[in-house]
Write an enzyme that holds these catalytic residues in place. Structure first.
Site, PDB file in Angstrom:
ATOM      1  N   CYS A  24      25.079  21.066   4.245  1.00  0.00           N
ATOM      2  CA  CYS A  24      25.298  19.656   3.896  1.00  0.00           C
ATOM      3  C   CYS A  24      24.086  19.102   3.153  1.00  0.00           C
ATOM      4  O   CYS A  24      24.226  18.363   2.171  1.00  0.00           O
ATOM      5  CB  CYS A  24      25.556  18.830   5.152  1.00  0.00           C
ATOM      6  SG  CYS A  24      26.991  19.334   6.112  1.00  0.00           S
ATOM      7  N   ASP A 446     -18.846  13.038   3.529  1.00  0.00           N
ATOM      8  CA  ASP A 446     -19.711  11.925   3.153  1.00  0.00           C
ATOM      9  C   ASP A 446     -20.601  11.598   4.353  1.00  0.00           C
ATOM     10  O   ASP A 446     -20.281  11.945   5.494  1.00  0.00           O
ATOM     11  CB  ASP A 446     -18.856  10.722   2.770  1.00  0.00           C
ATOM     12  CG  ASP A 446     -19.700   9.565   2.283  1.00  0.00           C
ATOM     13  OD1 ASP A 446     -20.710   9.813   1.620  1.00  0.00           O
ATOM     14  OD2 ASP A 446     -19.339   8.412   2.578  1.00  0.00           O
TER      15      ASP A 446
END
Length: 757
Positions: A24, A446
């Site tokens: 489907c 960072d």
């Protein structure tokens, strides 16, 4: 078909009804894909289709296209506007669900006597077969009616699905049994029929297979009921987020009165009250009151956070203490809770590479099974076998094949994993992000705001011997810094307030700022100076100054009435979870790299404390992006973790971008993963969850493929009873969903931590 160059594409979500298997899914995707410039991704587990289409194609056209394929479609209600669940959190049962449950109960009551009599020859009495026929007829017709309807609907659209196989199996079993009863001699009042797990040839009297005619719809209905319940559980994350949304909010007027308004009418800038035990209605800033708020259901933080005037609060957080007045800063779709909901919804709409392979197989699965069933029937009849055995093998092939498991393998696991990730404060954009997390072997971190708090704070106070003492000096220094706007001064003042138990600091008079040196003022009749260090320091402070400079912290000296009293060190401190996070990353085989725009000294100090060997200081945004390219050229699969605008280019250029939830919208928008709780250790949780999730998906797909590869040939050679085949088919889907549900209870493994400081 591709869209025209320069065409504006928009994304529309549709709720698709009537899908029962991966076939489907493939059909809906192909039907939508035939529209010019349209691509679609359909999720069987959620019943949702995400459609990318030109602006010239309206949602109504998309709905009509899906309906032409034989399914229902509608625009979904926004998740944040869904009614919160009542009672146990599952919400009101839909009318369709009640009807299916009623159908299952009635089918079971009718089918169980047929199964017992057919499988227990000792219980068979005169004309037992006619009683079974009377009970089986309504099951084969009414009980299996949804399968028949969907099969006929698919036939009208030249499509074959799982319902086609079930319907044909029931019709063939019941039709053969009817023939045997009325024309094959099985209707004799004294007929007895043995039960065997392997089909056998008749002994002159045609056998009846009413147990298959009732067993197939019973087991498939039961399997789909259990499957639907389990799939409902995998979507609990979105329902939990919806329950965090307040319906009404008490707005505080200028005259101090309150009025209750619907949450939809709240506007940014309005002040609303949050009483103890209530949820914060929307994102805002505390204007009055102090309390502790519980963010566990929003960010995954288990510890309550203390808030006071000026503190930001997140919508959905629970007020655990006193009355708060909050000024709304974001409402509706702009809130953090709404962004989290969108990310979870979008993540569940994607497909892993393995699932796309499964969908490709599912597209031809049902036609192939139909061909195999006809082949088995023709082979046995052509080989001179008993027609009964040939039909039994054909029916077994029809009902044992299970494309449902193929369609559910990935979406159920993804739904459970994204829900669990949201609980842990980790949001992923989809299966591609999970795949990227699984294969990481380098991460660029960072410093400011990621490994460190990003805020200046007092890290240490060293007082001279026989002086005023650190507490008294800190109180005086905080008082004089009340007049300063410098980040160092604000850090000292804030720290002094916290250390004094939020008591009011003394007033300062004769305040003056000394450019490049510091500040001075008179506090309680004493001249207090907070200045940069000079050479005239006691020995104890000289040692502290040396340690401060080596750790890249900023020192200031406090003088009271001209006498040196203390050295205060101010700096950006490492987040507590960073030690554990970096160590766990290394243990997972991931290479940590520190890249920061900060100076060499603080960068090296943080790297040394965390045990990071590779450091890139004074790194521009272009430099970070170049570093990422260099690592990728070396063969690393690179993730970048950042929180600012300067990280956006590196985030976008990495194999995987990871943003801190406390960062800027630009960084979050460029990222594939967002760590909502603002803790770098959540990255490790994300990697472990990704590895577990993709392992679950692989297990599901291996089971789904392996089940069909083994059982279909067994059915073709006549070694599988149709009733057992139906039970096995239903169990296959339930097992896949149940395996995915285990992710909802996934717990973090404990890894010992090694300190590097």
């Amino acid at each position: 078909m591709g869209a025209e160059p320069g065409a504006v594409l928009v994304t529309t979500d549709l709720t698709v009804g009537g899908m029962t298997c991966a076939a489907c899914v493939t059909r809906v995707e192909k039907k939508l894909g035939k529209l010019d410039g349209v691509t679609a991704t359909v999720n069987l587990a959620t019943g949702m289709a995400r459609v990318s289409h030109p602006a010239g194609i309206s949602p109504d056209e998309l709905v009509a296209t899906v309906e032409k394929a034989g399914y229902t479609a509608a625009l979904p209600e926004p998740p944040m506007k869904q009614e919160p669940a009542d009672g146990d959190g599952d919400g009101d049962e839909s009318e369709g669900a009640r009807q299916e449950r009623h159908r299952l109960v009635v089918t079971a009551l009718l089918a169980l006597p047929v199964l017992v009599l057919s499988m227990a020859p000792g219980l068979q009495f005169r004309n037992w077969q006619w009683l079974c026929f009377a009970l089986a007829a309504p099951v084969a017709v009414w009980g299996a009616w949804p399968f028949h309807v969907r099969a006929v609907k698919g036939l009208r659209h030249s499509a074959a699905t799982m319902d086609t196989l079930v319907s044909l199996g029931v019709v063939a079993s019941f039709a053969w049994s009817s023939y045997a009863l009325f024309l094959g001699g099985a209707g004799d009042p004294g007929m007895r029929m043995p039960f065997t797990f392997v089909p056998t040839a008749s002994d002159g009297v045609a056998h009846i297979y009413l147990e298959a005619a009732v067993g197939v719809p019973l087991f498939v209905l039961a399997g789909r009921f259990l499957e639907a319940r389990a799939r409902h559980g995998t979507g609990e994350a979105l329902r939990s987020l919806a329950r965090l949304t307040a319906k009404e909010v008490p707005v505080r007027e200028d005259d101090g009165s309150e009025r209750l308004i619907p949450i939809e009418e709240l506007r940014a800038g309005q002040v609303f009250a949050v009483r103890p035990g209530e949820r914060v209605a929307t994102d805002g800033q505390v204007t009055e009151g102090s309390s502790a708020v519980d963010l566990s259901l929003v960010t995954g933080e288990c510890e309550p956070v203390e808030v006071g005037p000026g503190s930001p609060v997140v919508g959905g957080a629970v007020n655990a203490g006193g009355l708060l007045l909050v000024r709304a800063t974001a409402v509706g779709a702009d809130t953090q809770l709404a962004r989290i909901t969108r990310l979870v919804t979008e993540a569940q709409a994607g497909k892993a590479r393995a699932q796309r392979l499964a969908d490709s197989v599912a597209g031809v699965f049902v036609p192939v099974v139909l061909a195999l069933a006809v082949t088995a029937l023709g082979f046995w009849l052509g080989a001179g076998a008993d027609p009964q055995a040939a039909i039994t093998a054909c029916v077994a092939v029809l009902v044992v094949a299970c494309p449902c498991a193929l369609g559910l393998a990935t979406p159920t696991a993804l739904m459970a994993a994204t829900g669990r990730g949201a609980q842990l404060g980790v949001l992923v954009t989809g299966p591609q992000a999970l795949e990227g997390l699984q294969h990481l072997d380098a991460v660029v971190l960072d410093k400011t705001g990621t490994l460190t708090t990003g805020h200046m704070t007092v890290t240490r106070v060293t007082a001279v011997l026989e002086g005023l003492g650190s507490d008294a000096v800190l109180r005086l220094a905080g008082a004089v810094e009340q007049g300063s706007e410098h980040p160092l001064g604000r850090a000292v003042c804030a720290y002094a307030r916290r250390e004094s138990g939020e008591q009011r600091l003394p007033d300062v008079s004769e305040f003056s700022a000394l450019p490049g040196r510091g500040v001075r003022g008179r506090v309680e009749g004493r001249l207090v100076e907070v200045l940069a260090p000079d050479e005239d320091l006691p020995a104890v402070l000289v040692d502290a100054l040396t340690a401060s400079e080596s750790a890249a912290r900023t020192p200031v000296v406090v003088r009271v009435d001209g006498a040196v009293e203390a050295l205060i060190e101010v700096g950006d401190v490492v987040r507590p979870g960073s030690y554990r996070a970096v160590d766990r990353l290394r243990r997972l085989g991931i290479r940590p790299v520190l890249a920061t725009g900060d100076r060499e000294a603080p960068a090296r100090a943080v790297a040394q404390a965390l045990g990071i060997e590779e450091v890139h200081a004074r790194c521009t945004p272009e430099g970070k992006a170049a570093l990422v390219r260099e690592l990728r050229e070396q063969g690393y699969r690179v993730a970048v973790v950042g929180d600012g605008v300067n990280d956006a280019a590196a985030l976008a250029g990495a194999d995987l971008g990871i943003a801190m939830g406390s960062g800027t919208d630009v960084a979050i928008g460029a990222a594939d993963v967002t760590l909502v709780r603002g803790d770098i250790e959540a990255l490790v949780d994300a990697v472990l969850l990704a590895r577990r999730t993709l392992g679950t998906i692989r297990t599901n797909l291996v089971w789904a493929f392996g089940y069909n590869v083994v059982t279909v040939p067994l059915a073709m050679v006549g070694l599988l009873n149709p009733m057992l085949a139906a039970a096995a088919m239903s169990a296959s889907s339930v097992l896949v969903v149940a395996n995915s549900l285990r992710l909802r209870a996934w717990q973090l493994s404990s890894i010992p931590v090694r300190r590097y400081a």
